[in-house]
Design an enzyme around this catalytic site. Structure first.
Site, PDB file in Angstrom:
ATOM      1  N   ASN A 167      -1.029  -3.449   5.932  1.00  0.00           N
ATOM      2  CA  ASN A 167      -1.860  -3.335   7.130  1.00  0.00           C
ATOM      3  C   ASN A 167      -0.981  -3.610   8.347  1.00  0.00           C
ATOM      4  O   ASN A 167      -0.679  -4.757   8.644  1.00  0.00           O
ATOM      5  CB  ASN A 167      -3.017  -4.355   7.049  1.00  0.00           C
ATOM      6  CG  ASN A 167      -3.908  -4.301   8.275  1.00  0.00           C
ATOM      7  OD1 ASN A 167      -3.809  -3.379   9.092  1.00  0.00           O
ATOM      8  ND2 ASN A 167      -4.786  -5.292   8.410  1.00  0.00           N
ATOM      9  N   TRP A 168      -0.588  -2.529   9.017  1.00  0.00           N
ATOM     10  CA  TRP A 168       0.314  -2.679  10.170  1.00  0.00           C
ATOM     11  C   TRP A 168      -0.392  -3.275  11.385  1.00  0.00           C
ATOM     12  O   TRP A 168       0.249  -3.641  12.356  1.00  0.00           O
ATOM     13  CB  TRP A 168       0.880  -1.325  10.583  1.00  0.00           C
ATOM     14  CG  TRP A 168       1.887  -0.729   9.650  1.00  0.00           C
ATOM     15  CD1 TRP A 168       2.317  -1.235   8.453  1.00  0.00           C
ATOM     16  CD2 TRP A 168       2.603   0.501   9.845  1.00  0.00           C
ATOM     17  NE1 TRP A 168       3.250  -0.391   7.904  1.00  0.00           N
ATOM     18  CE2 TRP A 168       3.449   0.673   8.735  1.00  0.00           C
ATOM     19  CE3 TRP A 168       2.619   1.467  10.849  1.00  0.00           C
ATOM     20  CZ2 TRP A 168       4.295   1.782   8.604  1.00  0.00           C
ATOM     21  CZ3 TRP A 168       3.449   2.570  10.725  1.00  0.00           C
ATOM     22  CH2 TRP A 168       4.284   2.720   9.612  1.00  0.00           C
ATOM     23  N   HIS A 184     -12.573  -5.707   8.668  1.00  0.00           N
ATOM     24  CA  HIS A 184     -11.499  -6.691   8.821  1.00  0.00           C
ATOM     25  C   HIS A 184     -11.978  -7.761   9.805  1.00  0.00           C
ATOM     26  O   HIS A 184     -12.656  -7.456  10.782  1.00  0.00           O
ATOM     27  CB  HIS A 184     -10.221  -6.009   9.335  1.00  0.00           C
ATOM     28  CG  HIS A 184      -9.043  -6.919   9.273  1.00  0.00           C
ATOM     29  ND1 HIS A 184      -8.849  -7.923  10.192  1.00  0.00           N
ATOM     30  CD2 HIS A 184      -8.018  -7.012   8.386  1.00  0.00           C
ATOM     31  CE1 HIS A 184      -7.741  -8.593   9.870  1.00  0.00           C
ATOM     32  NE2 HIS A 184      -7.224  -8.053   8.766  1.00  0.00           N
ATOM     33  N   GLU A 193     -10.141 -12.024   2.279  1.00  0.00           N
ATOM     34  CA  GLU A 193      -9.177 -12.516   3.262  1.00  0.00           C
ATOM     35  C   GLU A 193      -9.765 -13.697   4.033  1.00  0.00           C
ATOM     36  O   GLU A 193     -10.513 -13.489   5.016  1.00  0.00           O
ATOM     37  CB  GLU A 193      -8.835 -11.415   4.269  1.00  0.00           C
ATOM     38  CG  GLU A 193      -8.169 -10.205   3.678  1.00  0.00           C
ATOM     39  CD  GLU A 193      -7.299  -9.475   4.705  1.00  0.00           C
ATOM     40  OE1 GLU A 193      -6.127  -9.258   4.417  1.00  0.00           O
ATOM     41  OE2 GLU A 193      -7.808  -9.169   5.796  1.00  0.00           O
ATOM     42  N   SER A 233      -1.488 -14.043   4.767  1.00  0.00           N
ATOM     43  CA  SER A 233      -0.161 -14.669   4.675  1.00  0.00           C
ATOM     44  C   SER A 233       0.576 -14.398   3.366  1.00  0.00           C
ATOM     45  O   SER A 233       1.348 -15.240   2.906  1.00  0.00           O
ATOM     46  CB  SER A 233      -0.268 -16.182   4.910  1.00  0.00           C
ATOM     47  OG  SER A 233      -0.711 -16.450   6.217  1.00  0.00           O
TER      48      SER A 233
HETATM   49  P1  PGA Z   1      -1.304 -11.324   7.291  1.00  0.00           P
HETATM   50  O1  PGA Z   1      -2.578 -10.415   7.588  1.00  0.00           O
HETATM   51  O2  PGA Z   1      -0.721 -10.846   5.991  1.00  0.00           O
HETATM   52  O3  PGA Z   1      -0.393 -11.095   8.469  1.00  0.00           O
HETATM   53  O4  PGA Z   1      -1.782 -12.730   7.198  1.00  0.00           O
HETATM   54  C1  PGA Z   1      -3.360  -9.915   6.546  1.00  0.00           C
HETATM   55  C2  PGA Z   1      -4.504  -9.135   7.113  1.00  0.00           C
HETATM   56  O5  PGA Z   1      -5.057  -9.518   8.152  1.00  0.00           O
HETATM   57  O6  PGA Z   1      -4.893  -8.100   6.535  1.00  0.00           O
END
Ligand code: PGA
Length: 239
Positions: free
Chosen positions: A9-10, A90, A162, A198
């Site tokens: 996910n950019w 998201h 998430e 993360s």
């Molecule tokens: P992150 O983001 O890997 O930078 O924590 C994940 C996401 O929000 O999909």
């Protein structure tokens, strides 16, 4: 063996000139048994589609048809350009773009009916986690976001768990916590469940080996450097 998903996910990162080297290296890295998808900013959807051997994913879309909504993108635009994968719900969309559970439900229903593959993100904030209310919260999100979706429609659904407090913070739940949550989610909806928040080159192996029922990862900042992302693909492939 079921294949694992690795979804990059950019978010709102990367420049036009980054596309060529990124996809060149991505197309060359090994990927046996892994379903790789890349979620790029809207302006890069088409160019990425041309350069990538893998599915390109939209980071959000509207549930209405072509219409008068300045600044919005209809799901029909995606269909017209053969983009069939979309992230919905998201937490950054929920928090900063007013994507309520009701709107997300409209999006999920419309997109599943239209044969999109939907990656639905769910996750609790730190207060909810701290108060040990995570499961209730996730069940509430699932109930509301998947209202009136029949079983057949869910064939094209992937859930990304998430926790909001884990996104971009380098703090992640324990493997046991993640395993328990995945189990609970699957008891409610039996679809592939990914973990996001993360995930990076240093923790992906322990997440992979230390958790149960995990079907892959949604990776934000850890996916931006292509050599790191390729190394993560390799780790997932080898484990
Ligand atoms: P992150 O983001 O890997 O930078 O924590 C994940 C996401 O929000 O999909």
């Amino acid at each position: 063996m079921k294949s694992k998903f690795l979804i990059a996910n950019w978010k709102s990162n990367m420049k036009y000139d980054d596309l060529e080297p990124y996809f060149k290296e991505l197309n060359n890295c090994s990927k046996y048994g892994i379903d790789i998808k890349i979620a790029v900013p809207n302006i890069f959807l088409l160019e990425s589609q041309k350069k990538s051997n893998f599915d390109i994913v939209a980071q959000d879309v509207e549930y209405f048809k072509y219409s008068s909504h300045t600044g919005r993108m209809s799901y029909e635009h995606l269909q017209d350009n053969s983009i069939h994968n979309v992230i919905i719900g998201h937490s950054e969309q929920r928090i900063y773009n007013d994507n309520t559970n009701e709107i997300i439900n409209h999006k999920v229903r419309t997109l599943l009916k239209e044969d999109f593959r939907v990656i639905l993100c769910i996750g609790e904030d730190y207060e909810t986690y701290n108060n040990k209310k995570t499961i209730e919260f996730l069940y509430d999100q699932l109930e509301n976001n998947l209202k009136n979706c029949d079983k057949l429609m869910l064939n094209n659904l992937i859930i990304a768990y998430e926790p909001i407090w884990s996104i971009g913070t380098n703090t992640i739940p324990s493997n046991l916590e993640i395993s328990n949550i995945i189990l609970k989610i699957k008891q409610k909806v039996n679809v592939p469940v990914l973990y996001g928040g993360s995930v990076n080159l240093t923790n992906i192996e322990s997440l992979l080996n230390g958790t149960e029922g995990l079907d892959g990862f949604l990776i934000g900042s850890g996916s931006l450097v292509i050599s790191d992302f390729c190394n993560m693909i390799k780790i997932v492939q080898d484990n």
